[in-house]
Each structure stands twice: as C-alpha cells, then as structure tokens.
Design an enzyme around this catalytic site. Structure first.
Site, PDB file in Angstrom:
ATOM      1  N   ASP A  13      -1.719  -4.360   4.286  1.00  0.00           N
ATOM      2  CA  ASP A  13      -2.907  -5.151   3.850  1.00  0.00           C
ATOM      3  C   ASP A  13      -4.210  -5.323   4.898  1.00  0.00           C
ATOM      4  O   ASP A  13      -4.634  -6.252   5.060  1.00  0.00           O
ATOM      5  CB  ASP A  13      -2.535  -6.518   3.307  1.00  0.00           C
ATOM      6  CG  ASP A  13      -1.448  -6.193   2.316  1.00  0.00           C
ATOM      7  OD1 ASP A  13      -1.846  -5.303   1.253  1.00  0.00           O
ATOM      8  OD2 ASP A  13      -0.488  -7.170   2.159  1.00  0.00           O
ATOM      9  N   GLU A  14      -4.175  -4.322   5.725  1.00  0.00           N
ATOM     10  CA  GLU A  14      -5.101  -4.387   7.029  1.00  0.00           C
ATOM     11  C   GLU A  14      -6.670  -4.251   6.624  1.00  0.00           C
ATOM     12  O   GLU A  14      -7.434  -4.243   7.419  1.00  0.00           O
ATOM     13  CB  GLU A  14      -4.636  -3.568   8.121  1.00  0.00           C
ATOM     14  CG  GLU A  14      -3.292  -3.907   8.816  1.00  0.00           C
ATOM     15  CD  GLU A  14      -2.120  -3.003   7.997  1.00  0.00           C
ATOM     16  OE1 GLU A  14      -2.356  -2.387   7.254  1.00  0.00           O
ATOM     17  OE2 GLU A  14      -1.177  -3.053   8.588  1.00  0.00           O
ATOM     18  N   GLY A  15      -6.524  -3.729   5.203  1.00  0.00           N
ATOM     19  CA  GLY A  15      -7.827  -3.250   4.914  1.00  0.00           C
ATOM     20  C   GLY A  15      -8.329  -1.711   5.400  1.00  0.00           C
ATOM     21  O   GLY A  15      -9.532  -1.454   5.465  1.00  0.00           O
ATOM     22  N   LYS A  16      -7.304  -1.042   5.020  1.00  0.00           N
ATOM     23  CA  LYS A  16      -7.588   0.147   5.480  1.00  0.00           C
ATOM     24  C   LYS A  16      -8.453   1.016   4.568  1.00  0.00           C
ATOM     25  O   LYS A  16      -9.149   2.004   4.800  1.00  0.00           O
ATOM     26  CB  LYS A  16      -5.953   1.244   5.431  1.00  0.00           C
ATOM     27  CG  LYS A  16      -5.074   0.580   6.564  1.00  0.00           C
ATOM     28  CD  LYS A  16      -3.590   1.333   6.324  1.00  0.00           C
ATOM     29  CE  LYS A  16      -2.970   0.749   5.185  1.00  0.00           C
ATOM     30  NZ  LYS A  16      -2.444  -0.519   5.180  1.00  0.00           N
ATOM     31  N   ASN A  38       3.197   1.295  -4.302  1.00  0.00           N
ATOM     32  CA  ASN A  38       3.522  -0.165  -3.616  1.00  0.00           C
ATOM     33  C   ASN A  38       1.901  -0.353  -3.033  1.00  0.00           C
ATOM     34  O   ASN A  38       1.717  -1.568  -2.489  1.00  0.00           O
ATOM     35  CB  ASN A  38       4.469  -0.112  -2.660  1.00  0.00           C
ATOM     36  CG  ASN A  38       4.591   1.021  -1.830  1.00  0.00           C
ATOM     37  OD1 ASN A  38       3.881   2.148  -2.232  1.00  0.00           O
ATOM     38  ND2 ASN A  38       5.535   0.999  -0.842  1.00  0.00           N
ATOM     39  N   GLY A  40      -1.941  -0.642  -2.334  1.00  0.00           N
ATOM     40  CA  GLY A  40      -3.106  -1.334  -2.849  1.00  0.00           C
ATOM     41  C   GLY A  40      -4.378  -1.187  -2.088  1.00  0.00           C
ATOM     42  O   GLY A  40      -4.744  -2.145  -1.341  1.00  0.00           O
ATOM     43  N   HIS A  41      -5.135  -0.052  -1.889  1.00  0.00           N
ATOM     44  CA  HIS A  41      -6.270   0.230  -1.188  1.00  0.00           C
ATOM     45  C   HIS A  41      -7.474  -0.274  -1.836  1.00  0.00           C
ATOM     46  O   HIS A  41      -7.882   0.319  -2.813  1.00  0.00           O
ATOM     47  CB  HIS A  41      -6.154   1.627  -0.563  1.00  0.00           C
ATOM     48  CG  HIS A  41      -5.049   1.749   0.207  1.00  0.00           C
ATOM     49  ND1 HIS A  41      -4.907   3.063   0.903  1.00  0.00           N
ATOM     50  CD2 HIS A  41      -4.035   1.023   0.938  1.00  0.00           C
ATOM     51  CE1 HIS A  41      -3.602   2.925   1.766  1.00  0.00           C
ATOM     52  NE2 HIS A  41      -3.216   1.825   1.735  1.00  0.00           N
ATOM     53  N   THR A  42      -8.105  -1.327  -1.404  1.00  0.00           N
ATOM     54  CA  THR A  42      -9.194  -2.084  -1.991  1.00  0.00           C
ATOM     55  C   THR A  42     -10.720  -1.369  -1.695  1.00  0.00           C
ATOM     56  O   THR A  42     -10.764  -1.452  -0.269  1.00  0.00           O
ATOM     57  CB  THR A  42      -9.224  -3.444  -1.986  1.00  0.00           C
ATOM     58  OG1 THR A  42      -7.901  -3.980  -2.269  1.00  0.00           O
ATOM     59  CG2 THR A  42     -10.231  -4.086  -2.896  1.00  0.00           C
ATOM     60  N   GLN A 223       0.754   0.938   3.792  1.00  0.00           N
ATOM     61  CA  GLN A 223       1.489  -0.131   4.265  1.00  0.00           C
ATOM     62  C   GLN A 223       1.343  -0.064   5.756  1.00  0.00           C
ATOM     63  O   GLN A 223      -0.014   0.130   6.147  1.00  0.00           O
ATOM     64  CB  GLN A 223       3.080   0.028   4.257  1.00  0.00           C
ATOM     65  CG  GLN A 223       3.467  -0.144   2.744  1.00  0.00           C
ATOM     66  CD  GLN A 223       3.207   1.185   1.730  1.00  0.00           C
ATOM     67  OE1 GLN A 223       3.432   2.008   2.190  1.00  0.00           O
ATOM     68  NE2 GLN A 223       2.671   1.095   0.633  1.00  0.00           N
ATOM     69  N   THR A 238       9.327  -1.206   4.114  1.00  0.00           N
ATOM     70  CA  THR A 238       9.262  -0.572   2.855  1.00  0.00           C
ATOM     71  C   THR A 238      10.339   0.791   3.229  1.00  0.00           C
ATOM     72  O   THR A 238      10.947   0.829   4.191  1.00  0.00           O
ATOM     73  CB  THR A 238       8.001  -0.043   2.758  1.00  0.00           C
ATOM     74  OG1 THR A 238       8.098   0.583   1.420  1.00  0.00           O
ATOM     75  CG2 THR A 238       7.561   0.914   3.618  1.00  0.00           C
ATOM     76  N   THR A 299      -1.676  -5.340  -5.204  1.00  0.00           N
ATOM     77  CA  THR A 299      -0.750  -4.621  -6.090  1.00  0.00           C
ATOM     78  C   THR A 299       0.003  -5.855  -7.006  1.00  0.00           C
ATOM     79  O   THR A 299       0.286  -5.450  -8.276  1.00  0.00           O
ATOM     80  CB  THR A 299       0.212  -3.831  -5.297  1.00  0.00           C
ATOM     81  OG1 THR A 299      -0.328  -2.736  -4.668  1.00  0.00           O
ATOM     82  CG2 THR A 299       1.042  -3.306  -6.420  1.00  0.00           C
ATOM     83  N   GLY A 301      -0.652  -9.420  -6.628  1.00  0.00           N
ATOM     84  CA  GLY A 301      -1.218 -10.541  -7.026  1.00  0.00           C
ATOM     85  C   GLY A 301      -0.658 -11.913  -6.130  1.00  0.00           C
ATOM     86  O   GLY A 301      -0.923 -12.908  -6.268  1.00  0.00           O
TER      87      GLY A 301
HETATM   88  P1  IMP Z   1       8.272  -1.991  -1.311  1.00  0.00           P
HETATM   89  O1  IMP Z   1       7.608  -1.087  -0.647  1.00  0.00           O
HETATM   90  O2  IMP Z   1       8.058  -2.373  -2.830  1.00  0.00           O
HETATM   91  O3  IMP Z   1       9.762  -1.557  -1.407  1.00  0.00           O
HETATM   92  O4  IMP Z   1       8.237  -3.360  -0.731  1.00  0.00           O
HETATM   93  C1  IMP Z   1       9.218  -3.436   0.619  1.00  0.00           C
HETATM   94  C2  IMP Z   1       8.139  -4.671   1.334  1.00  0.00           C
HETATM   95  O5  IMP Z   1       6.992  -3.938   1.910  1.00  0.00           O
HETATM   96  C3  IMP Z   1       8.097  -5.807   0.772  1.00  0.00           C
HETATM   97  O6  IMP Z   1       7.874  -6.835   1.936  1.00  0.00           O
HETATM   98  C4  IMP Z   1       6.501  -5.684   0.257  1.00  0.00           C
HETATM   99  O7  IMP Z   1       5.848  -6.820   0.246  1.00  0.00           O
HETATM  100  C5  IMP Z   1       6.092  -4.762   1.503  1.00  0.00           C
HETATM  101  N1  IMP Z   1       4.966  -3.890   1.078  1.00  0.00           N
HETATM  102  C6  IMP Z   1       5.033  -2.777   0.218  1.00  0.00           C
HETATM  103  N2  IMP Z   1       3.898  -2.144   0.093  1.00  0.00           N
HETATM  104  C7  IMP Z   1       3.081  -2.985   0.853  1.00  0.00           C
HETATM  105  C8  IMP Z   1       1.590  -2.998   0.842  1.00  0.00           C
HETATM  106  O8  IMP Z   1       0.725  -1.811   0.535  1.00  0.00           O
HETATM  107  N3  IMP Z   1       0.938  -3.965   1.573  1.00  0.00           N
HETATM  108  C9  IMP Z   1       1.650  -4.934   1.961  1.00  0.00           C
HETATM  109  N4  IMP Z   1       2.863  -4.965   2.142  1.00  0.00           N
HETATM  110  C10 IMP Z   1       3.695  -4.021   1.251  1.00  0.00           C
END
Ligand code: IMP
Length: 424
Positions: A13-16, A38, A40-42, A223, A238, A299, A301
């Site tokens: 979630d760094e704003g990539k 997983n 969610g690039h905005t 991530q 992750t 992703t 909310g």
């Molecule tokens: P998973 O990737 O869904 O298995 O989640 C494992 C961990 O990574 C959890 O703490 C999630 O909140 C975190 N995580 C996974 N994808 C993202 C992302 O795109 N942004 C921030 N945290 C993420």
C-alpha cells in the site's frame, strides 16, 4: 540493460500504482512478477479511480504491453472483471495483455481454504486478504497446481484435475475441501479457458526479446518488502517474494537486464493485517493519518493501521533491494501537522538494536527511537517542483534521503495523476 524494477519498501500500500502510472509513458512494457489478486494498485485519472488487482498499471496507457509473469497466482474470475472495467473505458486489452502459460491459477477452492484457515487461526490470524494467495502458492510448491496454459488443453486439465481433487481431499480433509468438486473444476475450465485463451503465451520469451532489443520494461512489484515470504516479518507475510529477487524467477529475466531499482515508500507508514508495527499510532494521531490519507484497503476495505515512517525498516528495505531511487508518496497527507516524527532506531529492554530484526517476537517488543521534525501548514497539492514545497517539507525530504540512504526521485503530493514531482 533497460529493465527497471519498482518495489514497495513497507508492508504494501505504498502508492506504487501512482508511481508506475507516472513512469509508464516512458516504457514499452510493464510486467508483474509475483502476488495476485491480493494486490490493489490504485490509479486516479480525473474523476475516475481504477483499482487493479492483477493487471499491470500500464494497462491504462493505450498501446503498452502488459505482462503477467510466471511468478503470479492468477484468479481468472477477478481478472475477467478487471478486463471488463478496462474495456468499458474504451481501452484495448487484446494484443496488449500477455499471461504466461506457467502462471498458476487461483481456484474457488483456494479462496475457501484461505478464509477457512484464517477463521481457525484465532489469535494467530495473519489477516490475509482472503484471495486464496497462500493456498494457491501451496499447491504450486506441492506440484499439484493448475496453470494458465492448462486451460488451453482440456485433456490435460482433466488429467490434472482428478489427482488435484484427490490430493487435496487426502491432505486437507473433508471440511476444508467442501467446495472442491471435480465437476465444478471441469466447468471452471470451460468458462475461463476461452476467455483467457487470447492472452496466454510465453511471456518469458517475450520479455527477454524486448530487453534484448533495447526496449524499456518496468517490473511492477506488488505488496512490499516487509511482506516478503523469506525476508519479511514471517509468518505475517504474503506467500511470494516481493523483493527484487522475485523478478528473476517471477518474470524469467537475468540480473544483467536490470538497470535501476525504484523503492516506493509513503511519507509515513501503514500496515493491514496482523503483525508487529513499532511506529504504530493509536488514538487521534493514527485516526488523523487514516482519515486524511484515506487509508482503507483497496482490496478488502479494511482500515489500515497507521504510524510514523520507520527508517530502520526502510534502510533494511533499501539495502535488500539495492534501491537507487526513492519514490515518496502521500507527502500531502502530512500537511497541517505541527510535528512529524521519524523512527531512526530501535531499543529492546533499554538496549539499542543494530539494524532491523524481522522476527515478530523481537519486533513486537521494540521501542522506536523517534526524532522530531517541524511540520508545514500549507497544502502542497499544487506544487510542481521541489522548490515549490515549504521549507520544512523540503527539509523532511532531505532527512528521508539521509536516513534511508537513497536519493529521492519522485514525490507524490496528491492522488491525481498529475500530482507528482520529479526531482532534478
Ligand atoms: P495474503 O497475501 O492475502 O495471503 O495476506 C498476507 C498478508 O499480506 C496480510 O497481512 C495482508 O494484509 C497482506 N497483504 C497482501 N496483499 C497486500 C497488499 O497488496 N497491500 C497490503 N497488504 C497486503
């Protein structure tokens, strides 16, 4: 060596997405190499906000090649929704989107398994996104996974689906595989095979051809470093390699093709999911960052936990990834604060720690050593250059360069596509 890698330096979630979107104009292709739905690039373009889970952010730039490399786990259901949104904007996807035939697939069973496991973890919950990522990578490592290329070969799909169902039932038991059904798996191919067929190819060959012919490729990390399966805050991570090494096997390119590494970090810090967070702010200060920064998962909310920038973790991330340029995002969120703090060291039981310790058992006990910086009152969303920024804001950026150990190349001062400063 025309490859550039962009990596998140925090917990995602760094704003990539915003920085990638800015850089895409100058490259020929954008390639993802790990993770999956997983992410969610905005990207905000005028009144529209796009949240991309699988598609490289470059898809919003007409004509750019977008690659989903072998290192991802791809959910055909979510991908189809994303493709529909992009198409409804009048953007062509066919001919531009390329999915590697080796890319493993996320099946409905993986999502079920992910949520099932989380429910039963109780206090040990990871806080996953529920997108089936861990179980998808598990099947890949167990060598029973179904891959994108299998969708194109019905007899092969059928030959693999039966043993997959059997193996999972045997290992996971009845309850966790309640959603796993051979008929449904065969129907899954019938629905998603034809939909994905136009995009499936050998992207490793494609990306290497591009690089060998001098084209520019941007490798888009998802991530962040602290969520890396090997180097992050395990087990609160992750299931993929989010750091720079992920590019080599996740996209199939050699190190000699990489010219530079851009590390993206927010001007403060956030984390979703569980795990230690030394600089977390609870109460009003955390709420203020969350509200002003709209820190809710794109992703899931979920509200994000917020805190001061942690330069100890930041230096670790800069070092691991060999970052040569920093992208600082959401600097505008700090406007209006009287005081801004940066964590420059850790103490455990009164003793100063050298460097970053990724063990949750240690990280959850560290006390951050915080230094204080004067804030700035002005809004900075209209700043077009470094010189336009208030003096204390410039000082904060200079301090970030010093404590993180890399040069700042980009500063994002608002959500809009245009609100980004490129440093000279
Ligand atoms: P998973 O990737 O869904 O298995 O989640 C494992 C961990 O990574 C959890 O703490 C999630 O909140 C975190 N995580 C996974 N994808 C993202 C992302 O795109 N942004 C921030 N945290 C993420």
């Amino acid at each position: 060596m025309p490859g550039t890698v962009l990596i998140g330096l925090q917990w995602g979630d760094e704003g990539k997405g915003k920085v990638i979107d800015h850089l895409t104009g100058a490259v020929d292709a954008v390639a993802r190499f790990q993770g999956g739905g997983n992410a969610g690039h905005t990207v905000v373009i005028g009144p529209k906000k796009f949240i991309l889970h699988h598609l490289p952010s470059g898809i919003l730039h007409p004509g750019k090649t977008c690659i989903i490399g072998p290192g991802l786990v791809l959910d055909p259901v979510t991908l189809a929704e994303e493709v529909d949104v992009v198409r409804s904007e009048g953007l062509e996807v066919e001919g531009r989107l390329k999915i590697d035939y080796r890319t493993h697939l996320i099946l409905p069973q993986h999502r079920f398994q992910d949520r099932w496991l989380e429910r039963r973890r109780g206090a040990g919950k990871i806080g996953t996104t529920g997108r089936g990522i861990g179980p998808g990578y598990e099947d890949k490592a167990a060598r029973i996974g179904l891959r994108a290329g299998d969708l194109l070969d019905p007899p092969l799909w059928e030959a693999k689906a039966g043993p997959l169902v059997e193996a999972k039932r045997r290992v996971l038991g009845e309850e966790m595989t309640a959603d796993l059904d051979l008929e449904a798996l065969l129907a899954f191919r019938e629905t998603h095979g034809p939909a994905l067929a136009p995009y499936i190819c050998d992207t490793v060959d494609e990306v290497n051809r591009l690089l060998e012919s001098g084209r520019e490729v941007l490798f888009e990390g998802a991530q962040g470093t602290l969520l890396d399966l090997d180097l992050g805050t395990y087990p609160f991570v992750t299931s993929s390699n989010t750091t720079v090494g992920g590019v080599f096997h996740g996209a199939g390119v050699a190190p000699r093709h990489i010219r530079s590494v851009i590390g993206v970090t927010k001007a403060y810090m956030t984390r979703v999911g569980k795990g230690a967070f030394p600089t977390e702010l609870e109460g009003d200060q955390g709420d203020r960052l969350r509200d002003k920064g709209a820190e809710f998962g794109s992703t899931t909310g979920r509200p994000r936990r917020c805190g001061w920038l942690d330069a100890v973790a930041g230096r670790y991330a800069v070092r691991l990834n060999g970052v040569d340029t920093l992208g600082i995002t959401k600097l505008d969120v700090l406007s209006g604060l009287e005081e801004i703090r940066i964590c420059t060291g850790y103490k455990v039981d009164g003793e100063r720690l050298e460097g970053f310790d990724a063990r949750p058992s240690v990280l959850s006990r560290v006390e951050p050593v915080l230094e204080s910086h004067p804030g700035w009152g002005e809004e900075i969303g209209n700043a077009g250059s470094f010189e336009d920024l208030p003096e204390t804001c410039r000082g904060y950026l200079q301090r970030l360069e010093a404590v993180l150990g890399a040069r700042v190349g980009f500063v994002s001062v608002g959500p809009e596509r245009s609100q980004i400063i490129e440093m000279k």
